[in-house]
Design a protein around this motif. Sequence first.
Motif, mmCIF file in Angstrom:
data_model
loop_
_atom_site.group_PDB
_atom_site.id
_atom_site.type_symbol
_atom_site.label_atom_id
_atom_site.label_comp_id
_atom_site.label_asym_id
_atom_site.label_seq_id
_atom_site.Cartn_x
_atom_site.Cartn_y
_atom_site.Cartn_z
ATOM 1 N N MET A 10 -21.218 -20.436 2.873
ATOM 2 C CA MET A 10 -22.268 -19.875 2.016
ATOM 3 C C MET A 10 -22.703 -18.511 2.552
ATOM 4 O O MET A 10 -22.979 -18.375 3.747
ATOM 5 N N ASP A 33 -18.902 -22.254 -8.718
ATOM 6 C CA ASP A 33 -20.301 -22.723 -8.800
ATOM 7 C C ASP A 33 -20.875 -22.476 -10.198
ATOM 8 O O ASP A 33 -21.561 -23.328 -10.765
ATOM 9 N N ILE A 44 -27.164 -25.834 -9.720
ATOM 10 C CA ILE A 44 -26.620 -26.650 -8.619
ATOM 11 C C ILE A 44 -27.747 -27.419 -7.943
ATOM 12 O O ILE A 44 -27.601 -28.597 -7.609
ATOM 13 N N PHE A 48 -27.780 -31.540 -7.529
ATOM 14 C CA PHE A 48 -28.009 -32.238 -6.256
ATOM 15 C C PHE A 48 -29.216 -33.181 -6.376
ATOM 16 O O PHE A 48 -29.167 -34.322 -5.926
ATOM 17 N N PHE A 56 -21.770 -34.139 -7.334
ATOM 18 C CA PHE A 56 -21.432 -32.711 -7.350
ATOM 19 C C PHE A 56 -20.009 -32.479 -6.826
ATOM 20 O O PHE A 56 -19.228 -31.715 -7.395
ATOM 21 N N ARG A 57 -19.664 -33.151 -5.728
ATOM 22 C CA ARG A 57 -18.338 -32.934 -5.114
ATOM 23 C C ARG A 57 -17.212 -33.397 -6.051
ATOM 24 O O ARG A 57 -16.131 -32.811 -6.056
ATOM 25 N N GLU A 60 -16.918 -30.785 -8.741
ATOM 26 C CA GLU A 60 -16.355 -29.583 -8.108
ATOM 27 C C GLU A 60 -14.834 -29.723 -7.987
ATOM 28 O O GLU A 60 -14.081 -28.811 -8.333
ATOM 29 N N GLY A 79 -17.026 -22.608 -4.077
ATOM 30 C CA GLY A 79 -18.305 -22.879 -3.437
ATOM 31 C C GLY A 79 -18.072 -22.970 -1.930
ATOM 32 O O GLY A 79 -16.931 -23.172 -1.482
ATOM 33 N N GLY A 80 -19.139 -22.862 -1.159
ATOM 34 C CA GLY A 80 -18.996 -22.872 0.298
ATOM 35 C C GLY A 80 -18.363 -24.139 0.836
ATOM 36 O O GLY A 80 -17.656 -24.127 1.844
ATOM 37 N N GLY A 81 -18.583 -25.268 0.150
ATOM 38 C CA GLY A 81 -18.079 -26.536 0.673
ATOM 39 C C GLY A 81 -16.778 -26.992 0.036
ATOM 40 O O GLY A 81 -16.197 -28.002 0.461
ATOM 41 N N PRO A 121 -29.035 -25.576 -1.972
ATOM 42 C CA PRO A 121 -29.782 -26.791 -1.650
ATOM 43 C C PRO A 121 -29.596 -27.295 -0.220
ATOM 44 O O PRO A 121 -30.501 -27.927 0.321
ATOM 45 N N LEU A 122 -28.457 -26.987 0.412
ATOM 46 C CA LEU A 122 -28.241 -27.520 1.759
ATOM 47 C C LEU A 122 -29.174 -26.886 2.791
ATOM 48 O O LEU A 122 -29.455 -27.474 3.824
ATOM 49 N N ARG A 142 -16.748 -27.152 9.580
ATOM 50 C CA ARG A 142 -15.976 -26.767 8.398
ATOM 51 C C ARG A 142 -14.774 -25.882 8.711
ATOM 52 O O ARG A 142 -13.890 -25.717 7.858
HETATM 53 O O1 LIG Z 1 -21.661 -24.949 1.294
HETATM 54 C C1 LIG Z 1 -21.846 -25.804 0.396
HETATM 55 O O2 LIG Z 1 -21.614 -27.006 0.573
HETATM 56 C C2 LIG Z 1 -22.302 -25.335 -0.929
HETATM 57 C C3 LIG Z 1 -22.225 -24.001 -1.242
HETATM 58 C C4 LIG Z 1 -22.553 -23.452 -2.568
HETATM 59 O O3 LIG Z 1 -21.585 -22.467 -2.922
HETATM 60 C C5 LIG Z 1 -22.633 -24.535 -3.643
HETATM 61 O O4 LIG Z 1 -21.347 -24.953 -4.029
HETATM 62 C C6 LIG Z 1 -23.431 -25.706 -3.154
HETATM 63 O O5 LIG Z 1 -24.733 -25.241 -2.898
HETATM 64 C C7 LIG Z 1 -22.833 -26.343 -1.891
#
Ligand SMILES: O=C(O)C1=C[C@@H](O)[C@@H](O)[C@H](O)C1
Length: 172
Positions: A10, A33, A44, A48, A56-57, A60, A79-81, A121-122, A142
């Motif tokens: 992120m 996203d 998002i 969550f 969500f996953r 995604e 997305g970051g995850g 949200p994280l 990660r």
């Molecule tokens: O790093 C993550 O897990 C996320 C990053 C954002 O891009 C979103 O996909 C979401 O907030 C989760």
Amino acid sequence: MKKIVLLGYMGCGKSTIAQNLSKITNIPFLDLDKIIEERAKMSINEIFEKHGEIYFRKLEHEIFVELLQSDENNIIGLGGGTPCYANNHELLKGENVDSIYLKASIDTLYNRLVYNKSKRPLIANMDEEEMKEFIAKHLFDRSFYYNQSKHKVVVDDRSVEETVQDILRVLA
Ligand SMILES: O=C(O)C1=C[C@@H](O)[C@@H](O)[C@H](O)C1
Ligand SMILES: Nc1ncnc2c1ncn2[C@@H]1O[C@H](COP(=O)(O)OP(=O)(O)OP(=O)(O)O)[C@@H](O)[C@H]1O
Ligand SMILES: [Mg+2]
């Protein structure tokens, strides 16, 4: 069809860099996203809150697979995850995929996210101290998945324009 896939933590700049790369190359940009939010008809944060992270996953993963299968050349900002769930990291190695990890240090990420966390949200409810520790640990966890990418571009101390040029060099 060729897919340029940008990934990373992120705040590393996936959306910002992809938009600029898209302008220069004329290859359409899809932000995973954003597409998830359009499909779910909620933000998002709301996904969550209302359905939880597992829901969500799943969404995604399904949408990422669908974007990879389309007939267009695209730049896809993940997305970051995304690479870290549902074996999505295996998809980064596909034949028609140029995956690029935008690698940022903990300090770079912290500085970019600290005033910009409400839509993520994280980290939205963390104070500054907590956030730095969280980013450090989370990035470590990660990194295995991010490193499955075919290419890596370091984004620390680089302007948006410089990073776009670095990506074009990697793809040449
Ligand atoms: O790093 C993550 O897990 C996320 C990053 C954002 O891009 C979103 O996909 C979401 O907030 C989760
Ligand atoms: N050199 C730079 N390259 C990219 N982004 C930068 C740079 N300098 C500052 N920024 C800022 O850092 C932030 C990067 O956020 P961006 O939304 O592009 O990241 P992201 O990787 O898509 O995050 P997320 O996974 O949460 O969607 C933006 O506010 C952008 O303006
Ligand atoms: Mg983004």
